[in-house]
Design a protein around this motif. Structure first.
Motif, PDB file in Angstrom:
ATOM      1  N   LEU A 176       0.770  -1.435  -0.005  1.00  0.00           N
ATOM      2  CA  LEU A 176      -0.180   0.093  -0.120  1.00  0.00           C
ATOM      3  C   LEU A 176       0.712   1.457   0.059  1.00  0.00           C
ATOM      4  O   LEU A 176       0.891   2.029  -0.582  1.00  0.00           O
ATOM      5  N   ASP A 177       1.513   1.370   0.452  1.00  0.00           N
ATOM      6  CA  ASP A 177       2.956   2.251   0.836  1.00  0.00           C
ATOM      7  C   ASP A 177       3.156   3.083  -0.260  1.00  0.00           C
ATOM      8  O   ASP A 177       3.295   3.985  -1.190  1.00  0.00           O
ATOM      9  N   ARG A 178       3.381   1.779  -0.806  1.00  0.00           N
ATOM     10  CA  ARG A 178       4.027   1.744  -2.539  1.00  0.00           C
ATOM     11  C   ARG A 178       2.974   2.492  -3.407  1.00  0.00           C
ATOM     12  O   ARG A 178       3.751   3.462  -4.476  1.00  0.00           O
ATOM     13  N   GLU A 179       2.685   1.893  -3.539  1.00  0.00           N
ATOM     14  CA  GLU A 179       0.948   2.218  -4.329  1.00  0.00           C
ATOM     15  C   GLU A 179       0.570   3.793  -4.284  1.00  0.00           C
ATOM     16  O   GLU A 179       0.098   4.439  -4.668  1.00  0.00           O
ATOM     17  N   LEU A 180       0.297   3.683  -2.811  1.00  0.00           N
ATOM     18  CA  LEU A 180       0.307   5.733  -2.871  1.00  0.00           C
ATOM     19  C   LEU A 180       0.945   6.348  -2.520  1.00  0.00           C
ATOM     20  O   LEU A 180       0.957   7.337  -2.807  1.00  0.00           O
ATOM     21  N   THR A 181       2.268   5.579  -2.474  1.00  0.00           N
ATOM     22  CA  THR A 181       3.891   6.933  -2.511  1.00  0.00           C
ATOM     23  C   THR A 181       3.326   7.875  -4.042  1.00  0.00           C
ATOM     24  O   THR A 181       3.834   8.853  -5.114  1.00  0.00           O
ATOM     25  N   THR A 182       3.150   6.432  -4.642  1.00  0.00           N
ATOM     26  CA  THR A 182       3.033   7.002  -6.603  1.00  0.00           C
ATOM     27  C   THR A 182       2.063   7.849  -6.694  1.00  0.00           C
ATOM     28  O   THR A 182       2.451   8.518  -7.967  1.00  0.00           O
ATOM     29  N   ARG A 183       0.572   7.145  -6.431  1.00  0.00           N
ATOM     30  CA  ARG A 183      -1.002   7.410  -6.451  1.00  0.00           C
ATOM     31  C   ARG A 183      -0.878   9.219  -6.272  1.00  0.00           C
ATOM     32  O   ARG A 183      -1.786  10.102  -6.447  1.00  0.00           O
ATOM     33  N   ALA A 184      -0.812   8.998  -4.681  1.00  0.00           N
ATOM     34  CA  ALA A 184      -0.844  10.317  -3.967  1.00  0.00           C
ATOM     35  C   ALA A 184      -0.376  11.291  -3.487  1.00  0.00           C
ATOM     36  O   ALA A 184       0.875  11.094  -4.097  1.00  0.00           O
ATOM     37  N   LEU A 254     -13.133  10.406  -3.858  1.00  0.00           N
ATOM     38  CA  LEU A 254     -12.428   9.683  -3.124  1.00  0.00           C
ATOM     39  C   LEU A 254     -12.581   7.902  -3.193  1.00  0.00           C
ATOM     40  O   LEU A 254     -11.754   7.533  -4.048  1.00  0.00           O
ATOM     41  N   ARG A 255     -14.027   8.034  -3.467  1.00  0.00           N
ATOM     42  CA  ARG A 255     -14.322   6.481  -2.543  1.00  0.00           C
ATOM     43  C   ARG A 255     -13.362   5.674  -3.492  1.00  0.00           C
ATOM     44  O   ARG A 255     -12.948   4.429  -3.605  1.00  0.00           O
ATOM     45  N   GLY A 256     -13.144   5.393  -4.903  1.00  0.00           N
ATOM     46  CA  GLY A 256     -13.663   4.606  -6.063  1.00  0.00           C
ATOM     47  C   GLY A 256     -12.210   4.523  -6.724  1.00  0.00           C
ATOM     48  O   GLY A 256     -11.843   3.336  -6.389  1.00  0.00           O
ATOM     49  N   ALA A 257     -11.210   5.308  -6.206  1.00  0.00           N
ATOM     50  CA  ALA A 257     -10.106   5.658  -6.174  1.00  0.00           C
ATOM     51  C   ALA A 257      -9.516   4.710  -5.653  1.00  0.00           C
ATOM     52  O   ALA A 257      -8.268   3.885  -5.492  1.00  0.00           O
ATOM     53  N   MET A 258     -10.180   4.997  -4.138  1.00  0.00           N
ATOM     54  CA  MET A 258      -9.213   4.204  -3.021  1.00  0.00           C
ATOM     55  C   MET A 258      -9.822   2.810  -2.968  1.00  0.00           C
ATOM     56  O   MET A 258      -9.063   2.137  -2.531  1.00  0.00           O
ATOM     57  N   LEU A 259     -10.980   1.878  -3.942  1.00  0.00           N
ATOM     58  CA  LEU A 259     -11.087   0.826  -3.550  1.00  0.00           C
ATOM     59  C   LEU A 259     -10.040   0.258  -4.295  1.00  0.00           C
ATOM     60  O   LEU A 259      -9.515  -0.877  -5.069  1.00  0.00           O
ATOM     61  N   SER A 260      -9.313   0.589  -6.012  1.00  0.00           N
ATOM     62  CA  SER A 260      -9.174   0.790  -6.789  1.00  0.00           C
ATOM     63  C   SER A 260      -7.903   0.426  -5.748  1.00  0.00           C
ATOM     64  O   SER A 260      -6.927  -1.430  -6.562  1.00  0.00           O
ATOM     65  N   VAL A 261      -7.194   0.920  -5.266  1.00  0.00           N
ATOM     66  CA  VAL A 261      -5.724   0.769  -4.030  1.00  0.00           C
ATOM     67  C   VAL A 261      -5.926  -0.199  -3.350  1.00  0.00           C
ATOM     68  O   VAL A 261      -4.987  -1.342  -3.429  1.00  0.00           O
ATOM     69  N   LEU A 262      -6.788  -0.166  -2.390  1.00  0.00           N
ATOM     70  CA  LEU A 262      -7.425  -1.638  -1.524  1.00  0.00           C
ATOM     71  C   LEU A 262      -7.963  -2.970  -2.242  1.00  0.00           C
ATOM     72  O   LEU A 262      -7.448  -3.544  -1.553  1.00  0.00           O
ATOM     73  N   GLU A 263      -8.028  -3.288  -4.040  1.00  0.00           N
ATOM     74  CA  GLU A 263      -7.072  -4.289  -3.870  1.00  0.00           C
ATOM     75  C   GLU A 263      -6.266  -5.334  -3.532  1.00  0.00           C
ATOM     76  O   GLU A 263      -6.383  -6.442  -3.691  1.00  0.00           O
ATOM     77  N   ILE A 264      -5.832  -4.517  -3.061  1.00  0.00           N
ATOM     78  CA  ILE A 264      -4.314  -4.615  -2.824  1.00  0.00           C
ATOM     79  C   ILE A 264      -4.084  -6.431  -1.253  1.00  0.00           C
ATOM     80  O   ILE A 264      -3.702  -7.417  -1.519  1.00  0.00           O
ATOM     81  N   VAL A 265      -5.657  -5.592  -0.647  1.00  0.00           N
ATOM     82  CA  VAL A 265      -5.436  -6.497   0.451  1.00  0.00           C
ATOM     83  C   VAL A 265      -7.093  -8.036  -0.228  1.00  0.00           C
ATOM     84  O   VAL A 265      -6.924  -8.339   0.659  1.00  0.00           O
ATOM     85  N   ARG A 266      -7.559  -7.701  -1.044  1.00  0.00           N
ATOM     86  CA  ARG A 266      -8.296  -8.933  -1.706  1.00  0.00           C
ATOM     87  C   ARG A 266      -7.677  -9.964  -1.550  1.00  0.00           C
ATOM     88  O   ARG A 266      -6.416 -10.161  -1.562  1.00  0.00           O
ATOM     89  N   GLY A 267      -8.099 -11.493  -1.174  1.00  0.00           N
ATOM     90  CA  GLY A 267      -7.540 -12.797  -0.877  1.00  0.00           C
ATOM     91  C   GLY A 267      -6.740 -12.860   0.399  1.00  0.00           C
ATOM     92  O   GLY A 267      -5.854 -13.827   0.674  1.00  0.00           O
ATOM     93  N   THR A 268      -6.434 -12.597   1.067  1.00  0.00           N
ATOM     94  CA  THR A 268      -5.522 -11.797   2.482  1.00  0.00           C
ATOM     95  C   THR A 268      -6.654 -11.913   3.798  1.00  0.00           C
ATOM     96  O   THR A 268      -7.666 -11.626   3.526  1.00  0.00           O
TER      97      THR A 268
END
Length: 286
Positions: A176-184, A254-268
């Motif tokens: 999440l850190d890597r993704e958000l550092t790039t996108r936020a 920002l809900r939609g954009a955040m949900l796309s980031v949170l796909e990282i959590v799927r399956g855990t």
């Protein structure tokens, strides 16, 4: 089947909560900690944490009877469905280093949903509060989340490393850190989930992501953020409750954009086992 007690009136109980928080703030500001012990690899507890929890529990017990209590340091007693929930010092590591970003977080939960929250930030002389359907406030001024609609312009708070299963949680934090550092626009770790949720409510943060949902960390901040206009949800976008695996507060745009980031959590283990449709339930936070 256990019968729920009637839902308490959060507005009637708000003065009780404020009185308990008054006592806690006075104690924190006048009693430096003298002892620290390690709870686990990431967490510490001070003698002030324990003293504040006992103080607040005693103060609440003098108010309305029949409501249970859940404290981070002493556990749960009484009604398991309608209860006060307290983090006596959220941000104990900050507190132990003299960093002013620590808080006292008190919520009231009924049937899985927070209906009242009070968060004091003693060393910044701030207090945030909300009741379900009663609005959110900081020191008496009404709160409203930011209007930020573009993730590239958003300031986002991300949970600390650690959690109930650090080997998985730490990996998710890194991703999440890597993704958000790039996108936020910016990424912050403040060391207090309650403060992060309050900052979303006041608009100084645009989102807060906690990939585990400790009730004492999140209950008060969840209702405050919701009442200020935030979407408060689990990682899959379902409404947040005490049963959620994660606690995410975000401006509506920002809900939609955040949900796309949170796909990282799927399956855990931090992804909901089965998305529960609670959006129509009284008290649900959506």
């Amino acid at each position: 089947m256990r019968q729920l007690m009637p839902r308490p009136d959060p507005d009637a109980l708000l003065p009780v909560a404020h009185d308990a928080i008054d006592k806690a703030v006075d104690y924190v500001l006048t009693n430096p900690f003298t002892a620290v012990r390690q709870k686990d690899a990431h967490e510490i507890v001070t003698d002030v944490d324990v003293a504040v929890e006992r103080l607040v529990h005693a103060a609440l017990s003098q108010g309305v009877t029949g409501i249970g209590f859940l404290g981070e340091e002493t556990g749960a007693v009484g009604d398991p469905d309608t209860y006060w929930v307290l983090d006596p010092i959220d941000g104990t590591t900050n507190f132990s280093h003299g960093l002013p970003l620590s808080s006292i977080s008190l919520g009231l939960v009924h049937d899985g949903f927070p209906i009242l929250g009070v968060i004091a930030v003693p060393f910044l002389a701030r207090r945030y509060w909300a009741t379900r359907a009663g609005g959110a406030f900081r020191d008496g001024a009404r709160l409203q989340v930011s209007a930020t609609a573009d993730l590239s312009k958003a300031l986002v708070a991300l949970t600390d490393y650690g959690g109930p299963q650090p080997e998985i949680g730490d990996l998710l934090c890194r991703e999440l850190d890597r993704e958000l550092t790039t996108r936020a626009q910016g990424l912050r770790r403040l060391g207090s989930t309650a403060i992060e949720l309050a900052f979303v409510a006041e608009g100084s943060l645009d989102a807060s992501i906690s990939i585990w949902n400790g009730t004492w960390d999140t209950a008060a901040g969840a209702v405050i953020a919701h009442e200020a206009g935030a979407v408060v949800m689990d990682a899959d976008g379902s409404p947040h409750s005490t049963r959620s695996r994660c606690a995410i507060a975000v401006t509506p745009a920002l809900r939609g954009a955040m949900l796309s980031v949170l796909e990282i959590v799927r399956g855990t283990r931090y992804w909901p086992v089965e998305a529960e449709d609670v959006s129509a339930r009284d008290g649900g936070i959506a």
